[in-house]
Write a protein that holds these residues in place. Structure first.
Motif, PDB file in Angstrom:
ATOM      1  N   PRO A   1      26.728  32.560  38.040  1.00 12.71           N
ATOM      2  CA  PRO A   1      26.125  33.608  37.213  1.00 12.71           C
ATOM      3  C   PRO A   1      26.933  34.900  37.289  1.00 12.71           C
ATOM      4  N   VAL A   2      26.976  35.621  36.190  1.00 13.81           N
ATOM      5  CA  VAL A   2      27.731  36.864  36.117  1.00 13.81           C
ATOM      6  C   VAL A   2      26.756  38.028  36.088  1.00 13.81           C
ATOM      7  N   SER A   3      27.014  39.040  36.904  1.00 13.43           N
ATOM      8  CA  SER A   3      26.171  40.231  36.913  1.00 13.43           C
ATOM      9  C   SER A   3      26.590  41.166  35.801  1.00 13.43           C
ATOM     10  N   VAL A   4      25.609  41.846  35.200  1.00 11.50           N
ATOM     11  CA  VAL A   4      25.933  42.766  34.118  1.00 11.50           C
ATOM     12  C   VAL A   4      26.738  43.962  34.616  1.00 11.50           C
ATOM     13  N   SER A   5      26.716  44.216  35.925  1.00  8.27           N
ATOM     14  CA  SER A   5      27.445  45.360  36.462  1.00  8.27           C
ATOM     15  C   SER A   5      28.920  45.050  36.697  1.00  8.27           C
ATOM     16  N   GLN A   6      29.296  43.764  36.631  1.00  3.26           N
ATOM     17  CA  GLN A   6      30.668  43.394  36.893  1.00  3.26           C
ATOM     18  C   GLN A   6      31.601  43.905  35.805  1.00  3.26           C
ATOM     19  N   THR A   7      32.760  44.369  36.227  1.00  2.00           N
ATOM     20  CA  THR A   7      33.790  44.714  35.268  1.00  2.00           C
ATOM     21  C   THR A   7      34.446  43.425  34.790  1.00  2.00           C
ATOM     22  N   GLU A   8      35.394  43.552  33.884  1.00  2.46           N
ATOM     23  CA  GLU A   8      36.088  42.362  33.406  1.00  2.46           C
ATOM     24  C   GLU A   8      36.880  41.742  34.548  1.00  2.46           C
ATOM     25  N   GLY A   9      37.191  40.462  34.404  1.00  3.09           N
ATOM     26  CA  GLY A   9      37.956  39.791  35.439  1.00  3.09           C
ATOM     27  C   GLY A   9      37.977  38.294  35.228  1.00  3.09           C
ATOM     28  N   ALA A  10      38.473  37.571  36.214  1.00  2.89           N
ATOM     29  CA  ALA A  10      38.648  36.124  36.090  1.00  2.89           C
ATOM     30  C   ALA A  10      37.321  35.395  35.926  1.00  2.89           C
ATOM     31  N   HIS A  11      36.204  36.012  36.347  1.00  2.00           N
ATOM     32  CA  HIS A  11      34.912  35.341  36.248  1.00  2.00           C
ATOM     33  C   HIS A  11      34.543  35.006  34.804  1.00  2.00           C
ATOM     34  N   SER A  12      35.032  35.791  33.841  1.00  2.00           N
ATOM     35  CA  SER A  12      34.677  35.525  32.439  1.00  2.00           C
ATOM     36  C   SER A  12      35.404  34.315  31.868  1.00  2.00           C
ATOM     37  N   TYR A  13      36.315  33.717  32.657  1.00  2.00           N
ATOM     38  CA  TYR A  13      37.018  32.509  32.223  1.00  2.00           C
ATOM     39  C   TYR A  13      36.295  31.244  32.680  1.00  2.00           C
ATOM     40  N   GLY A  14      35.231  31.420  33.469  1.00  2.00           N
ATOM     41  CA  GLY A  14      34.437  30.273  33.886  1.00  2.00           C
ATOM     42  C   GLY A  14      35.274  29.234  34.607  1.00  2.00           C
ATOM     43  N   SER A  15      35.117  27.988  34.181  1.00  2.00           N
ATOM     44  CA  SER A  15      35.816  26.888  34.842  1.00  2.00           C
ATOM     45  C   SER A  15      37.308  26.843  34.527  1.00  2.00           C
ATOM     46  N   GLU A  16      37.788  27.740  33.660  1.00  2.00           N
ATOM     47  CA  GLU A  16      39.229  27.828  33.392  1.00  2.00           C
ATOM     48  C   GLU A  16      39.927  28.807  34.333  1.00  2.00           C
ATOM     49  N   LYS A  17      39.206  29.303  35.298  1.00  2.00           N
ATOM     50  CA  LYS A  17      39.777  30.272  36.226  1.00  2.00           C
ATOM     51  C   LYS A  17      41.019  29.719  36.926  1.00  2.00           C
ATOM     52  N   SER A  18      41.000  28.430  37.284  1.00  2.00           N
ATOM     53  CA  SER A  18      42.156  27.843  37.970  1.00  2.00           C
ATOM     54  C   SER A  18      43.369  27.774  37.055  1.00  2.00           C
ATOM     55  N   LEU A  19      43.153  27.498  35.768  1.00  2.00           N
ATOM     56  CA  LEU A  19      44.246  27.479  34.801  1.00  2.00           C
ATOM     57  C   LEU A  19      44.839  28.875  34.656  1.00  2.00           C
ATOM     58  N   LEU A  20      43.979  29.880  34.616  1.00  2.00           N
ATOM     59  CA  LEU A  20      44.427  31.269  34.532  1.00  2.00           C
ATOM     60  C   LEU A  20      45.252  31.647  35.754  1.00  2.00           C
TER      61      LEU A  20
END
Length: 535
Positions: free
Chosen positions: A432-451
């Motif tokens: 789950p993503v918190s609304v307070s989080q800034t942008e980052g790798a979390h918004s890539y979900g399961s593609e984070k490893s590819l990133l």
């Protein structure tokens, strides 16, 4: 289809090579916003062959300029539009399930300064809960003055009688649009941005395709299709006029415009003005409009207005009275009133509201927020209206009507009910993503490893934006220009236009290295300056 790296690649040369192929698609879609992308994904999921063309970038228009809310529409409940609220509440749940890396629940508090406000709004919001049923995100509850100020630490406490807390959803609109595009692409759809439709093709008086032009090179492509869907948002009437000209040449009538654009202005300020993961919502301001203060990606969005606008500018600018309205109304509810000097970015969206037959050209507040689908005598299918939350239901309706008219083969509906979008891999899981989080790798979900496997994964241009993210956008997310990257793959232009302008040269260099194309640096510098112009 498996989400292999090759299937996810979006090099422009490959896209245009495919576009040049001689074939007849089941469906050609004009417009790469929420509606068009939703139709593309649904059609591709049903096994239909699909091509989608967007004259600018995906979600360049209205679909990247929402208030970032996935909602059932509390104000539609007040208008008595129960069916629209029910549909939106159902779709809200579906969206949160299918894109958990891009959408999450969000608590709202309505502060009460009159004795009657909390019970009045509380009754309506309790009905909102009842309509949501099992799709509810949390129970509505009444708050005392202390609990209200705890939830909203910067709310004005003088005269505060209490408040009402309820739940809706929040999302990253432009990145959700990209997830729709990429999810359609891995199911065989061809999607091309920066490819304008310059005309329609006909056979026997019926639409049989369209003429497309690559806006980067000027090269033209004929595209044949059994069915053409006009999903160009506030710009649908332009394509309808092309179709109308063909009718006029054969003695038909010219078209009557469908869309009455309504302008919504959003002002972004520092998180300190709200200092909460809970949004503030005012159902009725001094002139009857709705006001939000919404935490989003480490900043706060203040808005929105609802103002008629006659032109269809691609980059509409706010009216001075709209900015004054938002700042003035915010000052009534926040202990520290934001001023023009506090604005990090200001942006405007045009809503495609559907005109009633007896339209008098006045207020847009009473116009329909529901979508409309019409089919011309030549077979051109046009869809407009609606809202982001119901994009999936709109797509099903479009394909239903296309099938009813015999324009596409009827295939079973419901293919996107539980279709996880790219990045929401059920096996890898998405936190789950918190609304307070800034942008980052979390918004890539399961593609984070590819990133993180890309060069520059540890090189941060600014917190939340790495060199690898720019490379990822160029390789897998159709990004061509600096604006594509900093406005929609990253949301930095919408969050902090000054910082976006400072980082633009470095982003331009990486994009040019990756694509070999002009990243249009000068155009972005002008755009960033516009996002800082406060009338």
């Amino acid at each position: 289809m498996a989400n292999t790296e090759q299937a996810l690649r979006t090099t422009r040369k490959d896209l245009l090579t495919r576009l040049a192929e001689e074939r007849v698609y089941d469906l050609a879609i004009v417009g790469g916003g929420a509606t068009g992308l939703g139709v593309a994904l649904d059609a591709a999921a049903r096994g239909l062959s699909v091509v989608l063309l967007e004259s600018h970038d995906f979600a360049k228009g209205t679909s990247s300029r929402a208030t970032k809310l996935v909602h059932g529409g509390v104000r539609y409940l007040a208008q008595g539009n129960i069916s629209l609220v029910r549909e939106a509440l159902h779709e809200r749940t579906t969206l949160l399930h299918n894109a958990p890396h891009l959408a999450q629940p969000l608590a709202f508090v309505v502060p009460a300064y009159q004795w009657w406000e909390a019970p009045f709004y509380g009754i309506g919001l309790t009905l909102y809960d009842l309509l949501a049923g099992k799709a509810g995100l949390g129970k509505t509850r009444f708050l005392g003055p202390q609990a209200t100020s705890t939830a909203l630490p910067t709310v004005r406490t003088q005269g505060l009688k209490g408040g009402v807390q309820y739940w809706d959803g929040q999302f990253n609109d432009a990145r959700l649009a990209l997830a729709l595009a990429r999810s359609a692409a891995i199911r065989g759809a061809l999607l091309v941005n920066y490819c304008a439709v310059t005309g329609l093709l006909y056979e026997g008086g019926k639409v049989s395709g369209l003429q497309a032009q690559d806006t980067l090179t000027g090269h033209s492509y004929p595209v044949r299709a059994r069915c053409v869907v006009n999903a160009a948002g506030v710009w649908v009437d332009s394509l309808r006029e092309m179709d109308g000209e063909a009718h006029s040449a054969s003695g038909g009538r010219t078209i009557k415009p469908m869309v009455a654009p309504s302008q919504g202005v959003h002002i972004v300020v520092d998180r300190s003005f709200l200092e909460s993961d809970t949004a503030l919502m005012v159902p009725k301001t001094s002139d009857g409009r709705v006001l939000f203060a919404v935490p989003w990606l480490g900043k706060v969005i203040l808005g929105t207005t609802d103002t008629p606008r006659n032109d269809l500018a691609r980059e509409p600018q706010p009216f001075a009275e709209e900015v004054a309205f938002i700042l003035k109304e915010s000052a009534r509810y926040l202990t520290r009133a934001p001023t023009r000097a506090d604005v990090k970015s200001i942006w405007v969206g045009l809503r495609p509201l559907v005109k009633p037959q007896d339209d008098d050209g006045e207020s847009t507040k009473a116009l329909s927020r529901e979508h409309t689908v019409i089919v011309s005598r030549s077979g051109l299918v046009t869809v407009t209206g609606g809202k982001w939350t119901t994009y999936r239901a709109m797509a099903e309706d479009v394909l239903q009507q296309c099938a009813d008219k015999g324009l596409v083969e009827r295939r079973p509906a419901g293919q996107t009910n539980d279709l996880l979008l790219v990045g929401a891999d059920a096996v890898a899981g998405v936190a789950p993503v918190s609304v307070s989080q800034t942008e980052g790798a979390h918004s890539y979900g399961s593609e984070k490893s590819l990133l993180e496997a890309l060069p520059g994964a540890a090189v941060w241009l600014t917190p939340g934006l790495s060199e690898a993210m720019v490379r990822f956008a160029a390789r897998y997310e159709y990004a061509v220009t600096v604006e594509d990257m900093l406005a929609r793959r990253s949301r930095l232009l919408f969050l902090d236009a000054r910082l976006a302008a400072e980082l633009a040269p470095r982003v331009a260099g990486i994009l040019q290295e990756e694509t070999g194309l002009d990243p249009q640096m000068a155009a972005f510098a002008q755009l960033a300056a516009q996002y800082l112009q406060i009338p």
